[in-house]
Scaffold this motif. Structure first.
Motif, PDB file in Angstrom:
ATOM      1  N   PRO A  36       0.822  -1.218   0.000  1.00 11.32           N
ATOM      2  CA  PRO A  36       0.000   0.000   0.000  1.00 11.32           C
ATOM      3  C   PRO A  36       0.853   1.264   0.000  1.00 11.32           C
ATOM      4  O   PRO A  36       2.081   1.197   0.122  1.00 11.32           O
ATOM      5  CB  PRO A  36      -0.802  -0.138   1.289  1.00 11.32           C
ATOM      6  CG  PRO A  36       0.070  -0.944   2.185  1.00 11.32           C
ATOM      7  CD  PRO A  36       0.765  -1.938   1.285  1.00 11.32           C
ATOM      8  N   ALA A  50      -4.939   2.054   3.483  1.00 12.00           N
ATOM      9  CA  ALA A  50      -5.785   0.916   3.105  1.00 12.00           C
ATOM     10  C   ALA A  50      -5.041   0.030   2.105  1.00 12.00           C
ATOM     11  O   ALA A  50      -4.204   0.516   1.332  1.00 12.00           O
ATOM     12  CB  ALA A  50      -7.085   1.427   2.504  1.00 12.00           C
ATOM     13  N   PRO A  51      -5.339  -1.256   2.094  1.00 12.27           N
ATOM     14  CA  PRO A  51      -4.621  -2.202   1.214  1.00 12.27           C
ATOM     15  C   PRO A  51      -4.700  -1.861  -0.270  1.00 12.27           C
ATOM     16  O   PRO A  51      -3.769  -2.153  -1.025  1.00 12.27           O
ATOM     17  CB  PRO A  51      -5.305  -3.535   1.518  1.00 12.27           C
ATOM     18  CG  PRO A  51      -5.856  -3.381   2.891  1.00 12.27           C
ATOM     19  CD  PRO A  51      -6.272  -1.957   2.991  1.00 12.27           C
ATOM     20  N   SER A  52      -5.782  -1.244  -0.718  1.00  9.14           N
ATOM     21  CA  SER A  52      -5.939  -0.974  -2.151  1.00  9.14           C
ATOM     22  C   SER A  52      -5.259   0.322  -2.589  1.00  9.14           C
ATOM     23  O   SER A  52      -5.410   0.744  -3.740  1.00  9.14           O
ATOM     24  CB  SER A  52      -7.428  -0.911  -2.518  1.00  9.14           C
ATOM     25  OG  SER A  52      -8.105   0.097  -1.775  1.00  9.14           O
TER      26      SER A  52
END
Length: 752
Positions: free
Chosen positions: A171, A177-179
């Motif tokens: 990230p 956030a992971p996305s």
């Protein structure tokens, strides 16, 4: 509002109570905009119905402009308070929801480096003013994790993926956030809010056209330029808008901005179809290069700049505890437009890592004086611009200074908070090899294990002395307490050791200051002192031997009141002038002798080869007279007298013989000149003058002697001997200046 107040049981602070009261007041006196009552959505957008292109954009602007402005920071309801309401965590009313981290954080930790802060979706450095309505526009502000916000910085929005060759990391931050993902140019926000953020930018490009005070015309582009207030990337934003359409949470936030705070709305949340109806790219189309704006001064172009060498600037402070800061000192003058880049990316031995960011300083058009201290405190406006995420880690980092593109940097200075590691061992963002061309302890420094530090050693010295002191960490003050490090230090005094420390055209004076040659000489410039400076100061004369003087030069190159003599080859000459006129002593060349007296304009006898000539005369007015002239062998005589402008020519002879001539009164007459064998005498070679004129002594060539004398009053100038060996003497009263003769040696004395 009271019905929506938190019921989690937490104790309300005074600020929270004040917020409730203020919101109640707001409800009683609803915010407005130029479009009228924004709570009646259909009526609010009626003027835009059926329009497209520029007409649509203009109609939307007219509706949303003039909104009620909420203070950015205030003891009354401000942006902090509004975000507490607008971005409240739906599952925990004591928290706000962080846009990039996609998690909750306590409202009480606002402004805390371990908490959250206010994210400008359209970065301030790309055209959002610090005092205008755009600064606090809630439709472009979100609660954000402090560290992830720092990682986003002012990166344009866009898409990247790990392994795509752009240095993309995912990230975007450990707390993001992971996305998310980012590289040195682009930041990719969480997938579920990309459309939300795109619509915020479409709103800003519609709301602000630069016609209000303290605002600029904001535009979207696929080739954004921060100096032109462009934001991007447009194509990605259009895709995100389609892929992530408005949801209930986004619509509810839009309603709340309308009714509780600003009195306007984001049209692209209410009518998503309007995004495609506007040609966004046309508004930002430009052929102008992406350069800093002219500051209005006429003192030079901003892109002129100075090409710097290693050690021309030095880092004197680094703060890695948030908010980041650093300071540098200029150790030479910087021309206007000089660009200097600073990066926390490490050097791998062959290239800069591209996982970090670059901050660039551009000197103002007026330039920067040597010794000036420049401070960066995270800003991205004015003299500073930033690309990527330039933020320092307290656990280890570096600050490398360079010019040129990051793909081919020319390094100037470097600092490491850990150690310089071998290139083959550089495997993390907090490590760096020592950049090429730099020397640790001279143009680089290590401040191992320290979070915040500032140089506190000597502030006066030569460039080399200051570099050595600054690059010795023993001369620094360090602390883990950011507040204890005062990096806003005063200017340095940069002295020169030699001309190499000075800009082109300047010389190092005895006072170790870089000045012009005239200033360096200060009236006593000797060739080579300072090195390369061989020009006399203004008002001084170079007498040909490297000295500079305010006095006339004698035959040796020294000052003299009277004109000495010039000779070449073997011969001697003497001359004296007393009075108002320009007098030069006899000039002799080869063999011969000449004598003459004159202070008006008159030559003594001139001879070449073997022979002699003499001339004398008197003239109470002004005029010129020359002694007898003879050429080769033979003799002739002649006389002439007259008053006024008559000429009397002495006898001229050729071959063997003699010549004599006289002239009296205000006239000109030639004295005797001889060439080869012969003699000549003339009786009016510029006698005495009481007014003005010039007199030259006898000139002879080959071996011989010449002398001249004259009397008068006033000021004089005289020239010494030309080429050859000679002796000369002269005396003068009054004042005078003189220039020395060419090559040759001689002596003379005079007062004047």
């Amino acid at each position: 509002v009271a019905a929506d107040a938190p019921t989690s049981g937490r104790v309300l602070t005074f600020r929270a109570v004040l917020l409730v009261v203020c919101l109640a007041v707001v409800a009683a006196d609803a915010p407005t905009s130029d479009g009228g009552d924004c709570s009646d959505v259909e009526t609010y957008w009626a003027a835009a119905s059926g329009k497209s292109g520029d007409e649509l954009k203009s109609a939307l602007h007219d509706a949303i402009a003039g909104h009620t402005v909420i203070p950015y920071t205030s003891t009354a309801t401000d942006v902090w308070d509004a975000l507490d309401v607008l971005d409240e965590d739906a599952t925990n009313s004591s928290q706000v929801w962080l846009i990039y981290a996609q998690r909750g954080a306590p409202k009480a930790m606002q402004g805390d480096t371990k908490g959250w802060n206010r994210e400008h979706v359209w970065p301030k450095s790309y055209g959002v003013d610090y005092t205008g309505p755009d600064t606090s526009d809630l439709l472009s502000l979100r609660a954000s994790d402090w560290n992830v916000n720092s990682a986003r910085n002012n990166l344009y929005y866009g898409t990247c993926s790990v392994g795509d060759g752009t240095g993309c990391t995912a990230p975007a931050h450990a707390e993001a956030a992971p996305s998310t993902a980012k590289n040195s140019v682009l930041f990719m926000p969480p997938a579920n809010v990309r459309g939300d953020l795109a619509r915020s930018l479409f709103y800003m490009a519609t709301r602000y056209d630069g016609n209000e005070p303290a605002t600029t015309d904001l535009e979207l582009s696929d080739n954004p330029c921060s100096y032109q207030q462009h934001m991007g990337n447009l194509t990605e934003l259009l895709i995100w808008h389609q892929d992530d359409p408005p949801d209930d949470a986004e619509r509810a936030r839009n309603d709340r901005v309308c009714t509780d705070f600003q009195g306007n709305r984001n049209p692209f949340i209410d009518h998503p179809e309007w995004v495609a109806a506007i040609d966004w790219a046309a508004a930002s189309a430009t052929t102008e290069p992406c350069l800093p704006p002219d500051d209005g001064n006429d003192d030079g172009p901003l892109d002129a700049g100075t090409e710097l060498a290693a050690g021309d600037i030095a880092i004197i402070a680094l703060v890695t505890d948030n908010p980041d800061a650093f300071a540098f000192v200029a150790l030479r003058n910087l021309d206007g437009g000089t660009a200097i880049s600073f990066t926390d990316s490490g050097w791998t031995g062959t290239q800069l890592r591209d996982s970090e960011g670059v901050v660039t300083y551009r000197a103002p058009a007026s330039g920067v004086d040597a010794g000036s201290v420049i401070v960066w405190e995270g800003e991205d406006a004015g003299a500073w611009s930033r690309s990527g995420s330039a933020s320092f880690s307290a656990n280890g980092d570096q600050l490398l200074v360079f010019q040129g593109p990051s793909t081919a940097p020319s390094f100037i200075y470097a600092l490491s908070t850990t150690a310089w590691v071998p290139p083959e061992d550089v495997d993390s963002a907090s490590e760096s090899a020592l950049p090429p061309g730099l020397v640790d302890g001279s143009t680089a420094i290590v401040m191992a294990g320290v979070e915040n530090a500032v140089y506190n050693g000597t502030r006066s010295g030569t460039r080399s002395e200051l570099l050595a002191a600054i690059s010795d960490f023993g001369d620094w003050f360090a602390s883990d307490d950011r507040a204890a490090v005062d990096y806003a230090v005063g200017a340095f005094t940069v002295l020169c050791a030699d001309n190499g420390d000075c800009d082109d055209g300047l010389f190092c004076s005895a006072q170790q200051e870089c000045v012009s040659c005239h200033e360096a000489c200060a009236g006593s410039c000797i060739d080579g002192t300072p090195s390369g400076c061989d020009v006399c100061a203004e008002g001084y004369t170079d007498c040909g031997d490297g000295s500079c003087t305010a006095e006339p030069c004698d035959s040796s190159g020294s000052a003299s009141g009277g004109g000495a003599t010039n000779s070449s080859d073997t011969g001697s000459s003497s001359g004296s002038v007393d009075g108002s006129g320009s007098g030069s002593g006899g000039n002799s060349s080869d063999t011969g002798s000449a004598s003459g007296a004159g202070a008006s304009s008159g030559d003594g006898g001139n001879s070449s080869h073997t022979g002699s000539a003499s001339g004398s005369g008197s003239d109470p007015g002004s005029g010129s007279g020359a002694g007898a002239n003879s050429t080769d062998a033979g003799s002739s005589s002649g006389s002439g007298a007259g008053s006024g402008g008559s000429d009397g020519g002495g006898g001229n002879s050729s071959a063997t013989g003699s010549a004599s001539g006289s002239a009296d009164a205000s006239a000109s007459g030639d004295g005797g000149n001889s060439s080869d064998t012969g003699s000549g005498g003339g009786d009016s070679s510029s006698g005495a003058a009481s007014d003005s004129g010039s007199g030259a002594g006898g000139n002879s060539s080959n071996t011989g002697s010449s002398s001249s004398s004259g009397s008068g009053g006033g000021s004089i100038s005289g020239s010494g001997g030309a080429a050859g060996s000679e002796s000369g003497s002269g005396s003068a009263s009054g004042s005078g200046s003189g220039s020395g003769g060419g090559a040759g040696s001689g002596s003379g004395s005079g007062s004047g």
